[in-house]
Design a protein around this motif. Structure first.
Motif, PDB file in Angstrom:
ATOM      1  N   LEU A   1       0.644  -0.926   0.052  1.00 27.28           N
ATOM      2  CA  LEU A   1      -0.094   0.019  -0.130  1.00 27.28           C
ATOM      3  C   LEU A   1       0.863   1.260   0.029  1.00 27.28           C
ATOM      4  N   VAL A   2       1.917   1.317   0.925  1.00 29.00           N
ATOM      5  CA  VAL A   2       2.826   2.461   0.861  1.00 29.00           C
ATOM      6  C   VAL A   2       3.584   2.445  -0.432  1.00 29.00           C
ATOM      7  N   PHE A   3       3.872   1.339  -1.052  1.00 35.06           N
ATOM      8  CA  PHE A   3       4.455   1.341  -2.224  1.00 35.06           C
ATOM      9  C   PHE A   3       3.935   2.212  -3.201  1.00 35.06           C
ATOM     10  N   LEU A   4       2.490   1.886  -3.367  1.00 33.62           N
ATOM     11  CA  LEU A   4       1.755   2.768  -4.350  1.00 33.62           C
ATOM     12  C   LEU A   4       1.659   4.370  -4.055  1.00 33.62           C
ATOM     13  N   PHE A   5       1.826   4.501  -2.993  1.00 35.99           N
ATOM     14  CA  PHE A   5       1.972   6.023  -2.818  1.00 35.99           C
ATOM     15  C   PHE A   5       3.280   6.599  -3.217  1.00 35.99           C
ATOM     16  N   ARG A   6       4.125   5.968  -2.738  1.00 36.24           N
ATOM     17  CA  ARG A   6       5.997   6.374  -2.835  1.00 36.24           C
ATOM     18  C   ARG A   6       5.946   6.250  -4.523  1.00 36.24           C
ATOM     19  N   ASP A   7       5.521   5.135  -5.269  1.00 31.70           N
ATOM     20  CA  ASP A   7       5.712   5.047  -6.495  1.00 31.70           C
ATOM     21  C   ASP A   7       5.067   6.459  -7.338  1.00 31.70           C
ATOM     22  N   SER A   8       3.870   6.745  -7.018  1.00 34.69           N
ATOM     23  CA  SER A   8       3.213   7.845  -7.269  1.00 34.69           C
ATOM     24  C   SER A   8       4.099   9.162  -7.435  1.00 34.69           C
ATOM     25  N   TYR A   9       4.878   9.397  -5.906  1.00 32.31           N
ATOM     26  CA  TYR A   9       5.545  10.434  -5.799  1.00 32.31           C
ATOM     27  C   TYR A   9       6.836  10.477  -6.574  1.00 32.31           C
ATOM     28  N   GLU A  10       7.297   9.218  -6.743  1.00 31.89           N
ATOM     29  CA  GLU A  10       8.662   9.409  -7.555  1.00 31.89           C
ATOM     30  C   GLU A  10       8.338   9.475  -8.750  1.00 31.89           C
ATOM     31  N   SER A  11       7.126   9.008  -9.518  1.00 32.08           N
ATOM     32  CA  SER A  11       6.658   9.299 -11.012  1.00 32.08           C
ATOM     33  C   SER A  11       6.353  10.658 -11.288  1.00 32.08           C
ATOM     34  N   LYS A  12       6.036  11.415 -10.367  1.00 32.43           N
ATOM     35  CA  LYS A  12       5.471  12.648 -10.477  1.00 32.43           C
ATOM     36  C   LYS A  12       6.900  13.780 -10.389  1.00 32.43           C
TER      37      LYS A  12
END
Length: 362
Positions: free
Chosen positions: A229-240
């Motif tokens: 779950l945390v990965f999904l948020f962190r991955d979106s942050y990195e992609s942005k």
């Protein structure tokens, strides 16, 4: 004092210890919150997880992380966050964040206090579970209340064991303690059941083998689900960030302190893969116990069906990662669906369906 009175006293002691553990977990929750608050004030923390560009511009940004405090289990190591590899969704190098303390010494102090309080709450809850077991003179897993208090105890125990093994998982402390408080609140409010003996058919050593294995598997799968779950948020942050975007101040303050998305993805995969054989054993052990208790190994009982559905979901997740090369978001979604099946098997099946496993109500 007769045996009945002694058992009643033990049950009372168990209740007191469970409520006491909730009080200490609440203090640990506040300490974790304070750790994150102080960490957000650190300039080091605000730059710790900056992405390193492939064109070399990121080299200077990477060296800016030198001297940062990186969490290693329950300790902080003053060192540069390590570049651990490439993202699964883009061609970029990523650094692990320094941890919830964000490189701030005071934040790290509160983090250590939070872990210490978690240890104290864990030991208190262990006492509550053991007292409950002594009061019923059997394994304390005969109903949903007993299963819930044992599950939260084991989940915290696995977390503390990872910290003891120097794994960088202290960031899980806040979501874990929050979930434990929710679990115990539901247990003492809606699921509480007075101490009572099991039905004769369930007096078997398979109770210790099957249910204890299922509880341990659930605790480990929970940690994997939190990581996904945390990965999904962190991955979106990195992609942005990689796309030139500017995440909000709050998102930046939180996300930059977490492990890199690729680290979270790997951690989730490893814990899920490690516990999957044990989950398989739990289902097999349950079938053997059913054969001894009810004269059949498989009867399409709702609990049996959803245990198998959970097994299939995790098998699909592991198979997809091993053969189709699924990593990142697609794998995380599949793993979260699998854990949702586990949760439904515990809560949904017990409340919505009947069956052999409904002998003890809740």
């Amino acid at each position: 004092m007769n045996l009945a009175a002694a058992n009643e006293n033990l049950a009372h002691i168990s209740n007191v210890l469970i409520y006491s553990s909730m009080a200490v977990y609440t203090l640990a929750f506040l300490a974790h919150i304070t750790e994150w608050i102080f960490g957000s004030r650190s300039k080091v923390g605000r730059t710790a997880a900056a992405l390193v560009a492939d064109n070399g511009a990121g080299a200077g940004r990477g060296t800016a992380g030198a001297g940062q405090a990186q969490a290693s289990g329950g300790t902080a190591v003053l060192d540069r966050p390590k570049v651990i590899g490439r993202s699964t969704t883009d061609a970029r190098d990523i650094e692990d964040g320094p941890g919830a303390h964000g490189g701030d010494e005071k934040g790290d102090l509160y983090g250590r206090i939070a872990v210490s309080l978690t240890v104290l709450a864990f030991l208190t809850e262990v006492g509550g579970v053991l007292s409950r077991a002594l009061s019923v003179q059997r394994a304390p897993w005969g109903n949903m209340y007993e299963f819930s208090i044992t599950f939260s105890t084991v989940a915290v125990g696995v977390y503390l064991a990872l910290l003891l093994a120097k794994k960088d998982v202290r960031w899980i402390g806040l979501p874990l303690v929050t979930t434990v408080l929710l679990d115990l609140g539901i247990a003492v409010t809606w699921l509480y059941t007075d101490s009572a003996p099991l039905v004769p058919a369930l007096h078997s050593y398979w109770l210790w083998i099957h249910v204890s294995t299922a509880i341990f598997c659930g605790a480990v799968l929970y940690l994997g689900a939190v990581s996904n779950l945390v990965f999904l948020f962190r991955d979106s942050y990195e992609s942005k960030l990689a796309g030139g975007g500017r995440p909000g101040r709050f998102a930046t303050s939180v996300m930059e302190r977490l492990p890199a998305a690729v680290s979270l993805d790997r951690f989730a995969y490893r814990v899920n893969a490690a516990v999957f054989p044990l989950w398989t054993f739990a289902i097999v052990a349950g079938a053997i116990w059913a054969g001894d208790a009810w004269g059949r190994y498989w009867g399409w009982d709702p609990k049996e069906v959803w245990s198998f559905i959970t097994w299939v979901a995790y098998a699909c997740y592991l198979h997809a990662r091993a053969t189709a090369g699924w990593k990142g978001r697609k794998a995380a979604y599949l793993a979260l669906i699998a854990f949702s099946c586990y949760l439904f098997n515990y809560y949904g099946v017990n409340f919505l369906f009947g069956g052999k496993h409904s002998y003890s109500g809740v």
